[in-house]
Design a protein around this motif. Structure first.
Motif, short mmCIF file in Angstrom:
data_model
loop_
_atom_site.label_atom_id
_atom_site.label_comp_id
_atom_site.label_asym_id
_atom_site.label_seq_id
_atom_site.Cartn_x
_atom_site.Cartn_y
_atom_site.Cartn_z
N ASN A 495 0.85 -1.19 0.00
CA ASN A 495 0.00 0.00 0.00
C ASN A 495 0.88 1.24 0.00
OD1 ASN A 495 -2.62 -1.32 0.26
ND2 ASN A 495 -1.90 -1.93 2.29
N LEU A 496 0.58 2.20 -0.86
CA LEU A 496 1.39 3.41 -1.01
C LEU A 496 0.55 4.65 -0.68
CD1 LEU A 496 3.95 4.91 -2.01
CD2 LEU A 496 2.94 4.83 -4.30
N HIS A 497 1.10 5.53 0.15
CA HIS A 497 0.45 6.80 0.45
C HIS A 497 1.48 7.91 0.32
CE1 HIS A 497 -2.17 9.82 2.22
NE2 HIS A 497 -1.16 10.16 3.01
N ILE A 498 1.21 8.89 -0.54
CA ILE A 498 2.11 10.03 -0.74
C ILE A 498 1.34 11.30 -0.42
CG2 ILE A 498 3.53 11.28 -2.39
CD1 ILE A 498 3.93 8.72 -3.94
N ASP A 499 1.92 12.14 0.41
CA ASP A 499 1.30 13.40 0.80
C ASP A 499 1.04 14.27 -0.44
OD1 ASP A 499 0.48 15.73 1.97
OD2 ASP A 499 2.01 15.69 3.55
N GLU A 500 -0.22 14.64 -0.66
CA GLU A 500 -0.58 15.43 -1.84
C GLU A 500 0.05 16.81 -1.83
OE1 GLU A 500 -4.78 15.56 -2.17
OE2 GLU A 500 -5.00 13.41 -2.59
N THR A 501 0.40 17.29 -0.65
CA THR A 501 1.01 18.64 -0.56
C THR A 501 2.52 18.60 -0.77
OG1 THR A 501 1.32 18.41 1.84
CG2 THR A 501 -0.77 19.33 1.08
N LEU A 502 3.05 17.42 -0.98
CA LEU A 502 4.50 17.30 -1.15
C LEU A 502 4.92 17.87 -2.50
CD1 LEU A 502 7.05 16.10 0.22
CD2 LEU A 502 6.67 14.04 -1.13
N ASP A 503 5.82 18.86 -2.47
CA ASP A 503 6.28 19.48 -3.71
C ASP A 503 7.27 18.56 -4.42
OD1 ASP A 503 4.79 21.76 -3.18
OD2 ASP A 503 6.44 22.67 -2.01
N LYS A 504 7.48 18.85 -5.72
CA LYS A 504 8.48 18.09 -6.47
C LYS A 504 9.87 18.37 -5.91
CE LYS A 504 9.78 16.77 -11.13
NZ LYS A 504 9.55 16.94 -12.60
N LEU A 505 10.64 17.34 -5.73
CA LEU A 505 11.94 17.45 -5.05
C LEU A 505 13.07 17.61 -6.06
CD1 LEU A 505 11.36 14.56 -2.51
CD2 LEU A 505 11.01 17.00 -2.12
N ASP A 506 14.26 17.90 -5.53
CA ASP A 506 15.47 17.94 -6.34
C ASP A 506 15.69 16.58 -7.00
OD1 ASP A 506 18.24 19.26 -6.93
OD2 ASP A 506 18.70 17.29 -6.10
N LYS A 507 16.22 16.59 -8.24
CA LYS A 507 16.39 15.34 -8.99
C LYS A 507 17.26 14.33 -8.23
CE LYS A 507 15.66 16.82 -13.75
NZ LYS A 507 16.26 16.91 -15.12
N LYS A 508 18.31 14.82 -7.59
CA LYS A 508 19.17 13.91 -6.84
C LYS A 508 18.41 13.27 -5.68
CE LYS A 508 23.12 13.82 -3.71
NZ LYS A 508 23.50 12.46 -4.08
N VAL A 509 17.62 14.07 -4.95
CA VAL A 509 16.86 13.54 -3.82
C VAL A 509 15.85 12.52 -4.30
CG1 VAL A 509 15.27 14.12 -1.95
CG2 VAL A 509 17.19 15.64 -2.48
N GLU A 510 15.15 12.82 -5.39
CA GLU A 510 14.16 11.87 -5.92
C GLU A 510 14.84 10.58 -6.38
OE1 GLU A 510 11.69 13.65 -8.89
OE2 GLU A 510 10.40 14.58 -7.38
N GLU A 574 23.01 8.66 4.02
CA GLU A 574 24.09 9.54 4.47
C GLU A 574 24.45 10.57 3.41
OE1 GLU A 574 27.24 6.97 5.63
OE2 GLU A 574 26.25 6.30 7.49
N SER A 575 24.40 10.15 2.10
CA SER A 575 24.73 11.11 1.04
C SER A 575 23.73 12.26 0.98
CB SER A 575 24.77 10.37 -0.31
OG SER A 575 23.47 10.03 -0.74
N LEU A 576 22.52 12.04 1.50
CA LEU A 576 21.50 13.10 1.55
C LEU A 576 21.47 13.80 2.91
CD1 LEU A 576 18.58 11.18 -0.24
CD2 LEU A 576 20.07 12.93 -1.22
N ASN A 577 22.46 13.50 3.77
CA ASN A 577 22.53 14.07 5.12
C ASN A 577 21.29 13.74 5.94
OD1 ASN A 577 25.05 15.39 4.63
ND2 ASN A 577 23.96 16.98 3.51
N ILE A 596 14.86 13.05 5.61
CA ILE A 596 15.80 13.74 4.74
C ILE A 596 15.53 15.24 4.80
CG2 ILE A 596 16.67 13.95 2.39
CD1 ILE A 596 17.14 11.22 3.57
N PRO A 597 16.56 16.07 5.03
CA PRO A 597 16.38 17.52 4.96
C PRO A 597 16.29 17.99 3.51
CG PRO A 597 18.66 17.01 5.44
CD PRO A 597 17.92 15.70 5.44
N ILE A 598 15.44 18.97 3.26
CA ILE A 598 15.31 19.50 1.90
C ILE A 598 15.42 21.03 1.91
CG2 ILE A 598 13.95 17.58 1.02
CD1 ILE A 598 11.45 19.22 1.43
#
Length: 598
Positions: A495-510, A574-577, A596-598
């Protein structure tokens, strides 16, 4: 590490063939062949052929293999058991040195069976060590370590095996250090080997000191490690084993790198590159370039670091290609071995002929699928390796490189392997099943189902490496497609749930979060024995995002925390701190919370 196993073989052969000249042995063979045929003449000829094969190893190893095979055929024809064992030993050793490790395994297994049957304890020790060393060269520590342990146990009771025992202590110690991460136990074994070398094998001291230095480095006994590496070089130069020095240099460079002594690390690594290029040792040059990359990165020299990293990647990929070719050679070797066994079984049990043929065919397909799976695993592992704590310039270059590599691997899987498996399915479909007995129909159906499942898995893998949804639509779309496909092919309900308010992230983070999801979901499918799992991605407090993956499986299971997959997840976090909180309770499932910090 690998070059050491090859170097060890060269050490053995250098000792054995010292003082023997190819021309004199060739002349001796010519004279022996002119003598009248007799048992004494033939046994002498077997020994001389094996000596000649060893003398050829540096100039023409493939001719050496042919000569050893001739010696084996002659020994078998006259029924001389000891000569057969000597020929197996010669053949397995030359195959090892020629990087034909799968063939060497088969040869050593035959030698071990004959030694046990004839109750020859010395050759049992010889072939146990040969099997351990060849499996070690193939990174199959699961098989190598038990053979090492059995060889040590056996050699303790067999005279004249000090040389073998010393080398096994070194190799087993390094396997404990490198594979099981037990440097203290490795140090204990290698120190015992050093004492044997001091008393009986001084020419092998340089080799032993090098391995001891690595164990001391892992134990952070830096001062002792530095002294030991210096002793190693002195002994190697004294015994003129210059081909071992490039590996010693990058081990020494690694020691200084661990201590933050970057100037010394650069100097030793650079010398290692020069000697490796001179001696054409790809592994040594690859590892030295890796250390040069790390030292320039640590000293804030991004341009130079990137250049060394690119050179390291090229050399590493070259080694990967060789390993893949070796795995295909293994499949071919095992197939030939099965055909040989089938012929023997046909003669011994005619009534079981049809049943045995079918069983061997199933085994062949299973082995082929396992080999293909291992290749896929190597490709995925190589393509997912990332750098830690890189500056912005290297990070951008690495991310682009990973995307290109994933596309290439995905294309190879889909176009080459997928097409091959489709062809196999079509070939099965062309068989007229109406004429097959019920038992063969069942086997046919099983094979078709297995190939279809494997084909579907390859297609899913090729898509998951770098899906178009991730590049074009972002992480949310890619995860939705991924979970939908997983639910079609897995008994576990995701089952997958993604927050609808979540903005598009940096390509590396994604990219990294998608890779983490792949690894953890794959871990659940393989190990958890769960019936249900959940993935949640949402915004957290203080400008952070949180990924939660949990299941209702067995919780604690083998290879959960020490496997390469989990290490990859930890490295990506760790690479994403970020931080990773993993809770695994027996019979209550596993819960991973990644922030993960963004």
């Amino acid at each position: 590490m690998k070059i050491f196993w090859l170097s060890l073989c060269l050490v053995l052969w250098t000792g054995e063939t010292r003082g023997q000249q190819v021309d004199s042995l060739k002349n001796e063979l010519a004279l022996l062949k002119e003598r009248p045929v007799s048992y004494v003449r033939d046994t002498t000829l077997v020994n001389t052929l094996n000596s000649y094969a060893k003398a050829l190893i540096n100039d023409d190893p493939f001719e050496g293999i042919k000569v050893s095979q001739d010696a084996l055929k002659l020994a078998e024809r006259i029924g001389w058991v000891k000569g057969i064992l000597k020929s197996y030993q010669s053949l397995a050793s030359i195959q090892n040195i020629s990087n034909r490790h799968y063939e060497a395994v088969q040869t050593a297994l035959r030698g071990l069976q004959l030694a046990q049957k004839s109750k020859n304890a010395y050759f049992e020790v010889v072939f146990l060590r040969s099997l351990a060393n060849n499996y070690d060269m193939l990174d199959n520590y699961q098989k190598a370590i038990p053979y090492y342990q059995e060889c040590l146990k056996k050699s303790a009771k067999v005279p004249n095996t000090d040389f073998i025992r010393a080398n096994v202590l070194i190799e087993l110690g390094d396997a404990y250090r490198f594979h099981l991460h037990k440097p203290a136990l490795a140090k204990q074994l290698i120190v015992e080997a050093v004492e044997i070398c001091k008393k009986k094998l001084p020419s092998a001291l340089g080799y032993a000191y090098d391995y001891l230095g690595e164990a001391l480095t892992d134990l952070k006994e830096y001062e002792a490690a530095e002294k030991t590496f210096k002793l190693s070089r002195i002994e190697l130069e004294k015994s003129k084993k210059y081909y071992l020095i490039p590996e010693l240099l990058f081990h020494t460079a690694q020691l200084y790198l661990n201590q933050g002594k970057y100037t010394e690390a650069k100097a030793f690594a650079a010398e290692g590159v020069r000697l490796s290029q001179k001696q054409a040792t790809i592994y040594g040059e690859s590892e030295a370039n890796k250390i040069l990359y790390l030292t320039h990165k640590a000293t804030n020299q991004p341009t130079e670091a990137l250049a060394y990293y690119e050179r390291y990647t090229i050399l590493r990929d070259s080694l990967t290609e060789v390993n893949i070719n070796h795995r295909f050679e293994q499949a071919q070797s095992e197939y030939k071995d099965y055909k040989h066994k089938l012929e023997i079984e046909k003669l011994q049990a005619a009534q079981r002929k049809e049943e045995l043929q079918k069983q061997q065919l199933v085994n062949y397909f299973l082995i082929g699928l396992l080999v293909l799976a291992s290749i896929v695993g190597v490709l995925i592992f190589r393509s997912n390796r990332t750098l830690r704590k890189k500056n912005a310039e290297i990070s951008e270059a690495l991310l682009k490189g990973q995307a290109i590599e994933r596309k290439r691997v995905a294309a190879d899987l889909h176009d080459s392997l997928g097409s091959t498996m489709s062809s196999l399915i079509w070939t099965l479909d062309s068989i007229n099943t109406q004429k097959l007995p019920q038992q063969e129909l069942e086997i046919y159906a099983t094979l078709k189902k297995m190939l279809t499942n494997a084909y579907n898995e390859v297609r899913l893998l090729s898509h998951n490496l770098l899906p178009e949804e991730l590049e074009k639509q972002g992480l949310s779309a890619a995860l939705k497609y991924f979970i939908r496909k997983i639910n079609q092919n897995s008994s576990i309900r995701f089952n997958l749930h993604i927050d609808e308010t979540l903005d598009k992230l940096d390509k590396k983070v994604e990219f990294e979060l998608y890779s983490i999801c792949l690894e953890l979901v794959n871990n659940i499918i393989k190990h958890s024995k769960a019936t249900e799992a959940k993935l949640r991605l949402h915004s957290a407090t203080n400008g952070k995002i949180q990924l939660i993956i949990e299941d209702n499986g067995i919780g604690i299971f083998e290879n959960n925390s020490d496997g390469k997959g989990m290490k990859n997840v930890r490295a990506r976090v760790e690479s994403l701190n970020g931080t990773w909180n993993l809770v695994s309770t027996e019979n209550m499932g596993t819960n991973s919370q990644i922030t993960i910090p963004i």
